[in-house]
Design an enzyme around this catalytic site. Structure first.
Site, PDB file in Angstrom:
ATOM      1  N   GLU A  11       0.854  -1.188   0.000  1.00 22.97           N
ATOM      2  CA  GLU A  11       0.000   0.000   0.000  1.00 22.97           C
ATOM      3  C   GLU A  11       0.892   1.240   0.000  1.00 22.97           C
ATOM      4  O   GLU A  11       1.854   1.302   0.763  1.00 22.97           O
ATOM      5  CB  GLU A  11      -0.851  -0.040   1.273  1.00 22.97           C
ATOM      6  CG  GLU A  11      -1.730   1.162   1.479  1.00 22.97           C
ATOM      7  CD  GLU A  11      -2.384   1.160   2.869  1.00 22.97           C
ATOM      8  OE1 GLU A  11      -1.973   0.360   3.730  1.00 22.97           O
ATOM      9  OE2 GLU A  11      -3.270   1.983   3.075  1.00 22.97           O
ATOM     10  N   HIS A  61       1.009   4.906   0.988  1.00 27.93           N
ATOM     11  CA  HIS A  61       0.266   5.681   1.985  1.00 27.93           C
ATOM     12  C   HIS A  61       1.195   6.784   2.486  1.00 27.93           C
ATOM     13  O   HIS A  61       2.383   6.551   2.643  1.00 27.93           O
ATOM     14  CB  HIS A  61      -0.090   4.701   3.127  1.00 27.93           C
ATOM     15  CG  HIS A  61      -0.997   5.230   4.189  1.00 27.93           C
ATOM     16  ND1 HIS A  61      -0.658   6.257   5.015  1.00 27.93           N
ATOM     17  CD2 HIS A  61      -2.240   4.829   4.582  1.00 27.93           C
ATOM     18  CE1 HIS A  61      -1.646   6.495   5.861  1.00 27.93           C
ATOM     19  NE2 HIS A  61      -2.626   5.640   5.615  1.00 27.93           N
ATOM     20  N   ASP A 107      -3.347   4.454  -1.634  1.00 33.44           N
ATOM     21  CA  ASP A 107      -4.203   5.037  -0.595  1.00 33.44           C
ATOM     22  C   ASP A 107      -4.382   6.513  -0.946  1.00 33.44           C
ATOM     23  O   ASP A 107      -3.407   7.229  -1.176  1.00 33.44           O
ATOM     24  CB  ASP A 107      -3.516   4.874   0.762  1.00 33.44           C
ATOM     25  CG  ASP A 107      -4.384   5.393   1.889  1.00 33.44           C
ATOM     26  OD1 ASP A 107      -4.965   4.562   2.587  1.00 33.44           O
ATOM     27  OD2 ASP A 107      -4.459   6.633   2.061  1.00 33.44           O
ATOM     28  N   HIS A 135      -7.336   2.384  -1.578  1.00 36.18           N
ATOM     29  CA  HIS A 135      -7.956   2.699  -0.296  1.00 36.18           C
ATOM     30  C   HIS A 135      -8.607   4.073  -0.437  1.00 36.18           C
ATOM     31  O   HIS A 135      -7.923   5.067  -0.615  1.00 36.18           O
ATOM     32  CB  HIS A 135      -6.918   2.711   0.827  1.00 36.18           C
ATOM     33  CG  HIS A 135      -6.740   1.370   1.454  1.00 36.18           C
ATOM     34  ND1 HIS A 135      -5.633   1.041   2.199  1.00 36.18           N
ATOM     35  CD2 HIS A 135      -7.540   0.271   1.448  1.00 36.18           C
ATOM     36  CE1 HIS A 135      -5.773  -0.209   2.625  1.00 36.18           C
ATOM     37  NE2 HIS A 135      -6.898  -0.696   2.185  1.00 36.18           N
ATOM     38  N   GLU A 172     -11.524   3.479   3.808  1.00 40.68           N
ATOM     39  CA  GLU A 172     -10.710   3.212   4.994  1.00 40.68           C
ATOM     40  C   GLU A 172     -10.695   4.461   5.852  1.00 40.68           C
ATOM     41  O   GLU A 172     -10.013   5.441   5.531  1.00 40.68           O
ATOM     42  CB  GLU A 172      -9.293   2.807   4.588  1.00 40.68           C
ATOM     43  CG  GLU A 172      -8.530   2.198   5.754  1.00 40.68           C
ATOM     44  CD  GLU A 172      -7.041   2.064   5.482  1.00 40.68           C
ATOM     45  OE1 GLU A 172      -6.534   0.946   5.570  1.00 40.68           O
ATOM     46  OE2 GLU A 172      -6.377   3.087   5.194  1.00 40.68           O
TER      47      GLU A 172
END
Lengths: 330, 146
Positions: free
Chosen positions: A195, A197, A227, A264, A300
């Site tokens: 991911e 992020h 994300d 996400h 999320e």
């Protein structure tokens, strides 16, 4: 109240079966009757960005106000049909669930017409406190999770690697671990996705390393989960001293889209008229549509206020799903 | 299960062969994922200001008892946030009837976070910041023994 709940669920169960029966061809329904659930869910590929929810969002309520089925039903209420679970949280007796539990899992997927989208798991390289795991030990965990993800019908794994520094760069042996896991991933039809992020972003060197790795190996079993925190307006992004805060324009995701297997759908602040005030969702989703991207947007919610007494994360998620429905024209 | 880490149910003296040999209490894992026992960084238990070191505490997880040394090598025994762990404390005579101030601290390793964080989350230090997402390291509760 309780009786209403039961009758509603009974009603829903009938509705779901009817809904599935109306969209799936007869052979797939026959497969379902024989317990081959995977083929039911995998055989209805959907085009374009799809809405889903990561059960991570329910962290503060899971085990208290909500059980596993409540999470399924909450997502069903939103008209969303994809979920991410956190293996270490949502699988009873993880990493060795009983067959009975696995059957229960599939019964929930059927009842709420839910696709298991992303299997959240960790490579805990520091599981021992006196040394890092070696490659073979790391693979024991990874293989076990791959088999379990497959058993529960997932195609995408959010593979959280051991981090070595403050930029969240992965541990040096990541390439060796992933390379060794690729044959099993191919056999089980799984894509391992780190991911991306904040504080990492698309410019962070290891993101390019991931892309280079995919290009060099030509693998279809390693990809990215983006994300949407990376699109948060820069005034909210923390920067190191002397560095300029940097957030991405939605257009910057375009070159990466072939490698992005799911996203996400981060939310920071949803207004009461259903806008995310810090992330340009309209532009992001339009870009995904215009570029024919197929995949799930998994909500999320990471705000720590979800742990506050009385906070109702389900209502926050509903605001976001109203927004996404509007933008996607559902 | 209660939201507090130290649970009110399960706090009592324990006997063996007619003698009170210690007491027990139950705790939960206030984290959004389960952990392997070897990830747990053991702090100490303080009862009414008196420190009881980890050498005198057995963790019972999923029905099996572990010393802290056994926990350190149990990298495949998983503890779920939905399961309570019981701490069995060796204390001949147990605790007196009445209120007791309990403090217990423990933390976990987080391989997906910068290694520098591991030094910040130390069960022997008072918490600098309150990290909801990573579990409360220091937990207190005042409970009765009957």
């Amino acid at each position: 109240m309780k009786e209403n709940n039961i009758s509603r669920r009974t009603f829903l169960r009938g509705m779901t079966t009817a809904a599935v029966a109306s969209v799936l061809p007869a052979p797939i329904m026959a497969a379902a009757a024989h317990g081959q659930e995977e083929s039911v869910l995998a055989s209805a590929p959907k085009k374009g960005p799809q809405r889903g929810v990561s059960f991570y969002s329910y962290s503060a309520e899971f085990g208290f106000e909500k059980n596993l089925e409540d999470c399924f039903e909450d997502v069903y209420d939103m008209g969303a049909h994809g979920i991410e679970i956190l293996a270490n949280m949502h699988i009873e007796n993880y990493p060795y669930p009983t067959d009975e539990w696995v059957n229960y899992w599939w019964s929930l997927c059927r009842k709420y017409d839910m696709t298991p989208v992303e299997y959240g798991h960790w490579i805990d390289g520091r599981v021992l406190q006196d040394r890092d795991l070696n490659v073979d030990e790391t693979l024991e965990y990874l293989y076990r999770d791959m088999h379990l993800a497959h058993r529960l019908g997932f195609k995408i794994m959010r593979t959280k690697m051991t981090v070595k520094d403050s930029d969240l760069a992965p541990i040096d042996n990541w390439k060796e671990v992933i390379t060794k896991a690729l044959p099993l991933a191919e056999r089980l039809d799984l894509v391992m996705c780190p991911e991306i992020h904040t504080p990492s972003n698309l410019d962070t060197p290891f993101v390019q390393e991931y892309v280079e790795f995919i290009k060099q190996t030509g693998t279809k079993n390693f990809g990215l989960n983006i994300d949407f925190s990376i699109f948060r307006e820069s005034k909210y992004i923390h920067a190191n001293p002397g560095e300029k805060p940097r957030s991405h324009t939605p257009e910057e995701i375009i070159p990466l889209l072939p490698y992005v297997k799911c996203c996400h759908a981060k939310l920071f602040h949803m207004s009461d008229d259903f806008h995310e005030t810090e992330i340009p969702y309209e532009r992001i989703l339009q870009i995904l549509k215009d570029n024919n991207w197929n995949g799930y947007l998994l909500s999320e919610y990471e705000g720590s206020d979800k742990y506050d007494q009385g906070y109702e994360v389900g209502q926050t998620l509903r605001k976001q799903h109203i927004m996404m429905k509007n933008i996607l024209g559902e | 299960m209660e939201k507090q880490v130290i649970q009110s149910v399960g706090f009592r003296n324990i006997s063996s062969e007619g003698k009170v040999v210690g007491f027990q209490l139950k705790i939960r894992l206030p984290y959004y994922r389960g952990v392997y026992l070897s990830q747990i960084k053991m702090g100490s238990l303080v009862v009414d200001g008196e420190e009881i070191t980890k050498d005198h505490i057995i963790w019972r997880v999923n029905g099996t008892d572990y010393t802290w040394q056994e926990m350190m090598v149990s990298r495949n025994v998983h503890w779920s946030p939905l399961e309570l762990a019981t701490l069995i404390v060796d204390k001949p005579g147990g605790l007196k009837q009445g209120y007791h101030d309990l403090k217990y601290s423990y933390a976990c390793t987080h391989s997906y976070m910068p290694p520098s964080l591991e030094h910040i989350i130390d069960p022997y230090k008072e918490e600098m910041v309150y990290l909801t997402e990573f579990g409360h390291t220091h937990n207190s509760r005042r409970l009765l023994i009957v």
